[in-house]
Design an enzyme around this catalytic site. Structure first.
Site, PDB file in Angstrom:
ATOM      1  N   GLY A  39      52.188  59.000  10.969  1.00 15.57           N
ATOM      2  CA  GLY A  39      51.507  59.527  12.147  1.00 15.57           C
ATOM      3  C   GLY A  39      52.431  59.739  13.321  1.00 15.57           C
ATOM      4  CB  CYS A  42      51.488  62.448  18.131  1.00 16.37           C
ATOM      5  SG  CYS A  42      49.822  63.055  18.453  1.00 16.37           S
ATOM      6  CB  SER A 181      54.989  65.673  37.884  1.00 23.52           C
ATOM      7  OG  SER A 181      55.621  66.933  38.059  1.00 23.52           O
ATOM      8  CD  GLU A 203      58.860  67.459  38.634  1.00 29.17           C
ATOM      9  OE1 GLU A 203      59.900  68.131  38.455  1.00 29.17           O
ATOM     10  OE2 GLU A 203      58.347  66.729  37.758  1.00 29.17           O
ATOM     11  CB  ALA A 269      57.100  60.446  32.452  1.00 32.48           C
ATOM     12  CB  ILE A 270      62.667  62.503  32.997  1.00 32.59           C
ATOM     13  CG1 ILE A 270      63.444  61.474  32.167  1.00 32.59           C
ATOM     14  CG2 ILE A 270      62.339  61.939  34.378  1.00 32.59           C
ATOM     15  CD1 ILE A 270      64.816  61.143  32.730  1.00 32.59           C
ATOM     16  CG  HIS A 445      22.738  79.821  30.623  1.00 29.58           C
ATOM     17  ND1 HIS A 445      23.500  79.658  31.764  1.00 29.58           N
ATOM     18  CD2 HIS A 445      21.466  79.448  30.950  1.00 29.58           C
ATOM     19  CE1 HIS A 445      22.724  79.223  32.742  1.00 29.58           C
ATOM     20  NE2 HIS A 445      21.489  79.090  32.275  1.00 29.58           N
TER      21      HIS A 445
END
Length: 466
Positions: A39, A42, A181, A203, A269-270, A445
């Site tokens: 897996g 992810c 970001s 960022e 988180a780059i 709808h």
């Protein structure tokens, strides 16, 4: 003595295991070599457990606002350990499911570390310490990627985290710095802010979510600031120093001024780095492109019989891209007719924060840069009946059309459940649908998806409800 197969897949993530299953469906004898978790990132430490965490945050937020729906006496609280435990249970369940699928399709799974010793041969050191030689007509490399680290900064899991650490925190951080970001940074910022952390995002680019349409990015930034999330764009982290109590960050702002600030934790988180080391690429002369394995639209490398898919084969580093690439490569290897190369412009991107973001195709800016004469449609959810009924009126749907041909160049959405709706526009792009065909399509709808229809109508001055 070597074990012989039609195909060896190195890596059992969403690209590798899907390629193995599809090849087995096409009557190939397949071996899959995986060193840690079936897996991949992810399923085990990425997309899936993150969605579990974000669902907990969503429910918590809705409980806090229950009085708006006529529900009273709600005083919600949370148990972080139980939230994390649920996310791990979800990941374990799905990993077990992948194992079952591979067994059902008669794929031989070998637990161990593989290294190419030829373009049709692999040496595997199993988890039991044995060495196996595998031979096959073709080999697919699907080794994925890992979190990119900051220079001279070690993510130790104590105060400096990667996504792996952020998925299993020992306690809720009090003051959190999110570095980067993209989707990963934005999702963690949203999650931790919902549970009371004081969150700042730094960022380097002029906007958060740098790959998204500028209007969408601006909307998310406004929504985050309303939630108390601080956003520092055009800013650069100069240094990050940990100690026993937290970290000290030195941040150069848009004006060039460097300030120091204390945080209890930081998430790096780059982006990601491809896992290309120690798998035998150098021996075979397999070419790289900016650190990723260079491939064509079918996943072929420059070396015959060696293929690469997923994150190791370059951007966009998305699980669904990896899986589709796996199917393409497996079908090409099996000699199927009418195999189409990967079209990266038709790969949707999703960010599961609050609000959600989803897109496919060109942004308005990129479309104009490429010389298109564009028509733009924009429809807000505040004019959508289902959104009003649900109390989910934040956001909008934006469509970008080629005014000359009517082709849908791109679609960009922000708001509730847009990650579930973007596939409609993805199908439209895959089928090369024109604006007239979408306008003639009947949307049910009341649904949020009616905003998709209205956005297309708006591009041609025909919006009915705004």
């Amino acid at each position: 003595m070597a074990d012989h197969f039609d195909l060896i897949v190195l890596g059992g993530g969403p690209g590798g295991y899907v390629a193995a299953i599809r090849a087995a469906q096409l009557n190939l004898k397949v071996a899959l070599v995986e060193r840690v978790h079936l897996g991949g990132i992810c399923l085990n430490w990425g997309c899936i457990p993150t969605k579990s965490l974000l669902r907990s945050a969503e429910v918590y937020h809705e409980m806090q606002n229950a009085e708006a729906y006529g529900l009273t006496s709600f005083k919600p609280d949370f148990d972080l350990d139980k939230i994390i435990a649920r996310s791990r249970e979800v990941a374990t369940r799905l990993a077990s499911g992948v194992k079952t699928l591979l067994r059902k399709n008669k794929v031989e799974v070998i637990s161990g570390v593989g290294q190419l010793t030829g373009n049709q041969q692999m040496l595997v050191e199993t988890t039991e310490g044995e060495e196996k030689i595998l031979e096959a007509k073709d080999i697919i490399i699907a080794t994925g990627a890992r979190a990119r680290q900051l220079p001279n900064v070690h993510s130790d899991g104590k105060h400096i985290w990667t996504y792996h650490h952020a998925l299993k925190p020992p306690a809720m951080p009090k003051k959190l710095l999110v570095i980067g970001s993209g989707a990963i940074g934005i999702e963690f910022a949203s999650f931790y802010a919902d549970f009371g952390a004081e969150v700042s995002i730094v960022e380097h680019a002029p906007q958060i979510l740098p790959m998204e349409d500028a209007e969408v990015s601006a909307y998310v930034a406004k929504a985050f600031k309303k939630r108390g999330i601080r956003i520092l764009t055009q800013s650069a982290l100069q240094n990050l120093t940990p100690d026993d109590e937290g970290v000290t960050a030195e941040i150069a702002g848009a004006d060039g001024k460097v300030t120091k600030e204390r945080f209890s934790h930081a998430i790096v988180a780059i982006g990601v780095v491809a896992n290309v080391e120690n798998i035998g690429l150098d021996k075979l002369g397999i070419k790289l492109d900016r650190g990723f394995i260079a491939v064509d639209g079918f996943g072929r490398t420059n070396v015959d019989h060696v293929w690469a898919i997923g994150d190791v084969a370059g951007a966009p580093c998305l699980a669904h891209k990896a899986s589709h690439q796996g199917v393409i490569a497996a079908e090409a290897i099996a000699g199927c007719d009418h195999v189409h190369p990967l079209n990266t412009q038709n790969i949707p991107g999703c960010t599961y924060a609050r609000p959600q973001v989803a897109s496919v195709g060109l942004t308005e800016e990129k479309a104009r840069q490429q010389g298109y004469n564009v028509k733009i449609g924009n429809f807000p959810f505040i004019a959508n009946g289902k959104a009003i009924a649900q109390g989910a009126t934040d956001g909008f749907v934006k469509t970008v059309f080629d005014a000359d041909s009517g082709a849908l160049l791109g679609a960009h959405m922000v708001g509730a459940e847009v990650t579930e709706m973007i596939q409609g526009y993805t199908v439209a792009r895959t089928l090369e649908t024109t604006e007239a065909e979408i306008m003639e399509t009947i949307f049910p709808h009341p649904t949020l998806s009616e905003a998709m229809h209205e956005s297309v109508l708006a591009a041609y001055g025909r919006a009915l409800h705004f």
